[in-house]
Motif scaffolding. Structure first.
Motif, short mmCIF file in Angstrom:
data_model
loop_
_atom_site.label_atom_id
_atom_site.label_comp_id
_atom_site.label_asym_id
_atom_site.label_seq_id
_atom_site.Cartn_x
_atom_site.Cartn_y
_atom_site.Cartn_z
N UNK A 39 -18.28 -24.33 -7.13
CA UNK A 39 -18.39 -24.06 -8.55
C UNK A 39 -18.01 -22.65 -8.97
N UNK A 40 -18.16 -21.66 -8.09
CA UNK A 40 -17.88 -20.27 -8.48
C UNK A 40 -16.94 -19.63 -7.48
N UNK A 41 -16.27 -18.57 -7.92
CA UNK A 41 -15.21 -17.96 -7.11
C UNK A 41 -15.66 -16.69 -6.40
N UNK A 42 -16.94 -16.42 -6.40
CA UNK A 42 -17.45 -15.22 -5.75
C UNK A 42 -18.76 -15.55 -5.05
N UNK A 43 -19.22 -14.62 -4.23
CA UNK A 43 -20.48 -14.82 -3.51
C UNK A 43 -21.60 -14.14 -4.28
#
Length: 331
Positions: free
Chosen positions: A131-135
């Motif tokens: 769902x997201x492009x970062x940690x």
């Protein structure tokens, strides 16, 4: 807040007993045991609330049923009965047998909820890459679980040693477990007060299945071309906080349909796909005059990364070598 109240209950009883109040009446220690079965369920609810943005609801009170039953038992068995009655009762039901049973019950219930909390953490780490492009910064949750898990493991080991006849080891070590738990929980509270942005950095993730998608193979192929055009021309990956819902909106589809496109047609999850383009951007920037004046992480930030660890892992996964090794080659 609940954890601090729990600590207060436990510590007040232990401090009063150790200080000699009421001639070290054992009821003070029994009073401190009110908090024994609240740790596990509160840790579980805390993790669920932080990671999945689930507010506390009345139905969550069911997780405190074991603790409430334990309270009632401690109150009725240890605290309320007069000493004369307890002395007579102990002749038929050995006191240590009851204490060991209480400890076993506490270990089982707390361990169960700790495992539930850990599964919530694992579930989140799997879902965020879709769902997201970062940690997101969730290391503090992991450390919190490790330390509290170690405390419960020590509790179990001490319980077993008591059963084997070494009860003094358990009695002497018990205060130190409370001290460790106290520092851990107060540290978490202090950290949340100082850095509330940590909680805000964790996005709300609502995973939806795409099995009802009506897109044909031809539709997916066309969407793939459109998505590649968007990535090359608009470069949404430069947004270090890019969400899948945002990219889906740019493509003109729903988030589940973008998931299907990525998984079935491209063969990557959202996290891998966006970071693939960030790595390509990084390599291109590194060859420019501006790139030669920046560090690797400085370049990575220009390409959309917000974490050095994520950048290094993504680069090595895609290129097979570290950034330094890659640029030491003839590229």
């Amino acid at each position: 807040m609940v954890l601090i109240v729990i600590l207060s209950l436990g510590l007040v009883g232990k401090i009063l007993h150790s200080s000699g109040f009421f001639n070290k009446d054992f009821r003070l220690i029994a009073f401190s045991e009110f908090s024994a079965l609240l740790f596990g369920s509160t840790i579980f609810l805390f993790i669920k609330s932080v990671l999945f943005k689930q507010e506390f609801k009345s139905r969550d009170l069911v997780h405190y049923v074991p603790g409430t039953l334990y309270w009632l038992f401690i109150l009725g068995y240890f605290i309320l009965p007069p000493n004369s009655f307890q002395l007579e009762r102990d002749k038929t039901i050995p006191l240590m047998s009851v204490i060991y049973t209480c400890h076993a019950f506490g270990i089982i219930v707390n361990s169960y909820y700790w495992v539930l909390g850990y599964k919530k953490y694992q579930r989140f780490t799997v879902r965020y890459k879709k769902e997201i492009s970062y940690v997101p910064y969730i290391n503090f949750i992991y450390r919190f679980l490790i330390v509290t898990g170690c405390c419960m493991l020590v509790w179990l080991v001490l319980f077993v040693t008591s059963l084997l006849g070494y009860s003094m080891i358990e009695r002497n070590a018990r205060p130190y477990i409370w001290i460790i738990l106290t520092f851990v929980i107060l540290f978490i509270t202090y950290y949340m007060m100082l850095k509330p942005e940590v909680l805000r950095s964790i996005p709300l993730i609502k995973e939806k299945k795409y099995h009802q998608s009506k897109l044909s193979i031809q539709d997916l192929d066309q969407l793939k071309l459109q998505l590649e055009k968007i990535m090359l021309e608009k470069k949404p990956y430069l947004n270090s906080k890019l969400l899948k819902t945002e990219l889906a909106q740019m493509l003109g589809v729903h988030s589940p349909e973008l998931s299907r496109l990525l998984n079935e047609n491209i063969g990557m999850n959202f996290f891998e796909y966006v970071n693939y383009y960030r790595i390509k951007e990084f390599v291109q920037l590194a060859k420019t005059e501006k790139g030669k004046q920046l560090t690797f992480f400085g370049l990575a930030q220009e390409a959309g990364f917000n974490s050095k660890t994520t950048f290094n892992k993504s680069f090595k996964s895609l290129m097979g070598v570290s950034p330094s090794a890659y640029f030491n080659q003839d590229h």
